[in-house]
Each structure stands twice: as structure tokens, then as C-alpha cells.
Scaffold this motif. Structure first.
Motif, PDB file in Angstrom:
ATOM      1  N   UNK A  10       0.828  -1.264  -0.140  1.00  0.00           N
ATOM      2  CA  UNK A  10      -0.187   0.639  -0.223  1.00  0.00           C
ATOM      3  C   UNK A  10       0.839   1.562   0.046  1.00  0.00           C
ATOM      4  N   UNK A  11      -0.056   2.547  -0.341  1.00  0.00           N
ATOM      5  CA  UNK A  11       0.975   3.924  -0.366  1.00  0.00           C
ATOM      6  C   UNK A  11       0.144   4.372   0.595  1.00  0.00           C
ATOM      7  N   UNK A  12       0.670   5.566   1.022  1.00  0.00           N
ATOM      8  CA  UNK A  12       0.534   6.134   1.795  1.00  0.00           C
ATOM      9  C   UNK A  12       0.157   7.767   1.862  1.00  0.00           C
ATOM     10  N   UNK A  13      -0.597   8.278   1.616  1.00  0.00           N
ATOM     11  CA  UNK A  13      -1.011   9.794   1.428  1.00  0.00           C
ATOM     12  C   UNK A  13      -2.146  10.078   2.416  1.00  0.00           C
ATOM     13  N   UNK A  14      -1.330  11.893   2.097  1.00  0.00           N
ATOM     14  CA  UNK A  14      -1.670  12.742   2.773  1.00  0.00           C
ATOM     15  C   UNK A  14      -1.382  14.070   2.368  1.00  0.00           C
ATOM     16  N   UNK A  15      -2.288  14.969   2.738  1.00  0.00           N
ATOM     17  CA  UNK A  15      -1.094  16.658   3.073  1.00  0.00           C
ATOM     18  C   UNK A  15      -0.608  16.548   4.464  1.00  0.00           C
ATOM     19  N   UNK A  16       0.870  17.199   4.018  1.00  0.00           N
ATOM     20  CA  UNK A  16       2.123  17.110   4.637  1.00  0.00           C
ATOM     21  C   UNK A  16       1.255  17.598   6.372  1.00  0.00           C
TER      22      UNK A  16
END
Ligand code: GDP
Length: 312
Positions: A10-16
Motif C-alpha cells: 500500500x501507499x500512504x498518502x496525506x497532506x503534510x
């Protein structure tokens, strides 16, 4: 179809600042993969400056977490639009994404940027609504915002059914219900295992490995990091590298590395679905394919960002 039930990518994605780093640390801690005070070896990040000089960016890192009988590879993604090519390549290595959103701040520009790429790649999403402990958290509204963003970005019907885990990475609590936090990361792990598809196990097919990221090591030279899309690979094996210019070079795999926690470890062999690093050919580049000498089949070349020119 055979699948690797023992593996998830999986990739982990988020705003800083929405809590990616804190969450991954908490998952490591809870799983017991990472022992506190453990010396963390050199990471792909460490060679950043060197590779930058060569015009190559390697900002992503892989954290491998062992949870019960499953290995979960969590690939970090840069949130900045300058690394669009890198984000796309990372998305090709995974089957799902963990979208982390601050329960107070809600969706922000980088949330949108990376989520758009994930939805385009038809990845399966899991939403983690983080910072649920904040006194001004507004989980119901933020989930509505997330749903609106999914719709706006063209999510398909399955993606719109995304499961939600409410969490405080800071406090080490999570739950599938907003107001029933418990001191455990179990709901996050089980939601990942139940929802993100396991990779296909086509390890009997001819090898195909694509270099997604590069690392540089003083002793080994260039190391290509990527996913084995099919087949298997062993140390000592003679393989072909299909270059971007259409030429082919053969080389011997001198070392293979897998990941455990934040560390890279030497392994002897790997198979379809695994995310690994290969050493042996100094001239290896992002986008190139490693395959058997007698079955040469290059994968499509992914988008590669042009290095930003420094104006002086
Ligand atoms: P990243 O930029 O996404 O990797 O975010 P970090 O994990 O570095 O977190 C950014 C800031 O938010 C840090 O000050 C964290 O301590 C804080 N933080 C992370 N998770 C939580 C949480 O669940 N609750 C609260 N209140 N703060 C958090």
C-alpha cells in the motif's frame, strides 16, 4: 488466480502534517516489528544528496510491517506536485492506499493531488481520519468532505465504498466508530487486510521487475528498488536489463534486499508481489525492466520527472 495472502502493498498518502509519520511509527510499534531504541540502518533517504546531484530524486521510502502472518509494505509518497512522476510510479507498485486526513483540517491541496493519482490507478482506498483526539475534530463533516472529493475526482463505485478508521496516531488509539476509541491499532490493520487486495502470485511466470526508485550505496553502486510484477529472482542469477533506449545489458544479481521495519535486509530470493532492491548493475535506471535473458519483455516506461533546474 493464485494470490499472495501473506502480503499487502500500500501507499500512504496525506497532506503534510496530517500525521503519516506518527501513524507509521505507531503501526510499527503496535506490530512489534520495530523494537524501541533499535538502531536504524542507512535508509534510501540517506543518499538523497548524492542522487540529487545526478538529477535523480529518491524521496520515497518503504516501511515493511509484519502483522500476524502478513507482510505489509507501506510506501511513503511525496505530496508535492513537482514529484508527480514519482507518485505515479509508486502507485504502480501498490494495490491500495491509506489516505490519512486530519479530522479537524479536512481535505487539503496535497490530499487532492495524491488521491487523484490513486483513483486514476484504480487503487483500493482505506481512509484514516486522524487526530480524532483534537477537541475541535469534526469527523462527520470531514468524512462528507472526503466523500465529495472522491466524487469530484471521479472515483468509481467500489472506491466510493471506502472503509473509514477513526484514529489518534498520537495517542495510539483507533476504531471503526468515531466515538469509541480504543488503545489499539488493530482496527487499522484489520481494515487494511480485509479491504486491500493481496498481490497476484504469478511467480511461475517469467520474471518482470521494474525499477521504480534508485538508491546509491558506496559498496554496491546503484541499487534499483521496485516490485516484482511476475516471476521470481535469486542472488547469482544472470538476468537481462531492458534499457530505456531499447538496448539490453545482461548482468548477474550480486545482492538482493528486502525490507523489515525501517531497515533493509539481505535476502537470497524474492517472488511476484515483493518489493525489493537489486544490486549488480551500475548502469541501472528508473523505468527499466529486469527480466530473464531468454524472455525479454520490457514494461511500459513510466513518467519520470525532469530534475528542477537551479537558476543562479
Ligand atoms: P506528516 O507530515 O504527515 O508525516 O505528519 P507527522 O506525523 O509529522 O505529524 C505532524 C504533527 O501532527 C506532529 O506534531 C504530530 O505530533 C501531530 N499529530 C500526529 N498525529 C496526531 C494525532 O492523532 N493527534 C494530534 N493531536 N496530533 C497528531
Amino acid at each position: 488466480m493464485q494470490i499472495r495472502e501473506d502480503l499487502r502493498n500500500i501507499a500512504i498518502i496525506a497532506h503534510v502534517d496530517h500525521g503519516k509519520t506518527t501513524l507509521v511509527d505507531q503501526l510499527l510499534k503496535y506490530s512489534g516489528t520495530f523494537r524501541e531504541n533499535e538502531q536504524v540502518d542507512e535508509r534510501a533517504m540517506d543518499s538523497n544528496d548524492l542522487e540529487k546531484e545526478r538529477g535523480i530524486t529518491i524521496l520515497a521510502k518503504n516501511t515493511a510491517i509484519n502483522y500476524k502472518d502478513t507482510r505489509i509494505n507501506i510506501l511513503d509518497t511525496p505530496g508535492h506536485a513537482d514529484f508527480g512522476g514519482e507518485v505515479e510510479r509508486i502507485m504502480k507498485m501498490v494495490d491500495g492506499v491509506l489516505l490519512v486526513v486530519d479530522a479537524y483540517e479536512g481535505c487539503m491541496p496535497q490530499t487532492r493531488f495524491v488521491l487523484k493519482k490513486a483513483l486514476e490507478q484504480k487503487l483500493t482506498p482505506v481512509v484514516v481520519l486522524n487526530k480524532i483526539d483534537r477537541p475541535n475534530a469534526r469527523p462527520t463533516e470531514v468524512i462528507d468532505e472526503v466523500l465529495d472529493l472522491f466524487i469530484e475526482l471521479g472515483a468509481d463505485d467500489e472506491q466510493l465504498e471506502f472503509p473509514v478508521v477513526y484514529a489518534s496516531a498520537l495517542n495510539g488509539t483507533s476504531s471503526n466508530e468515531p466515538d469509541e476509541q480504543e488503545e489499539t491499532m488493530e482496527p487499522i490493520f484489520s481494515t487494511i487486510l480485509d479491504n486491500i487486495p493481496a498481490p497476484e502470485d504469478n511467480s511461475e511466470d517469467p520474471l518482470q521487475f521494474q525499477v521504480t526508485l534508485l538508491d546509491y550505496n558506496e559498496y554496491l553502486g546503484r541499487v534499483g528498488i521496485g516490485r516484482i510484477f511476475r516471476g521470481s529472482i535469486k542472488v547469482g542469477q544472470q538476468v537481462a536489463l531492458m534499457k530505456k533506449d531499447g538496448s539490453v545489458k545482461t548482468f548477474r544479481v550480486t545482492k538482493l534486499f528486502g525490507f523489515i521495519g525501517l531497515k533493509r535486509i539481505e535476502i537470497k530470493e524474492a517472488k511476484a508481489g515483493d518489493i525489493i532492491a537489486i544490486a549488480g548493475l551500475e548502469d541501472i535506471n528508473v523505468g527499466e525492466t529486469v527480466c530473464p535473458i531468454d524472455h525479454q519483455e520490457a514494461m511500459p516506461i513510466p513518467r519520470i520527472d525532469e530534475p528542477t533546474l537551479q537558476m543562479t
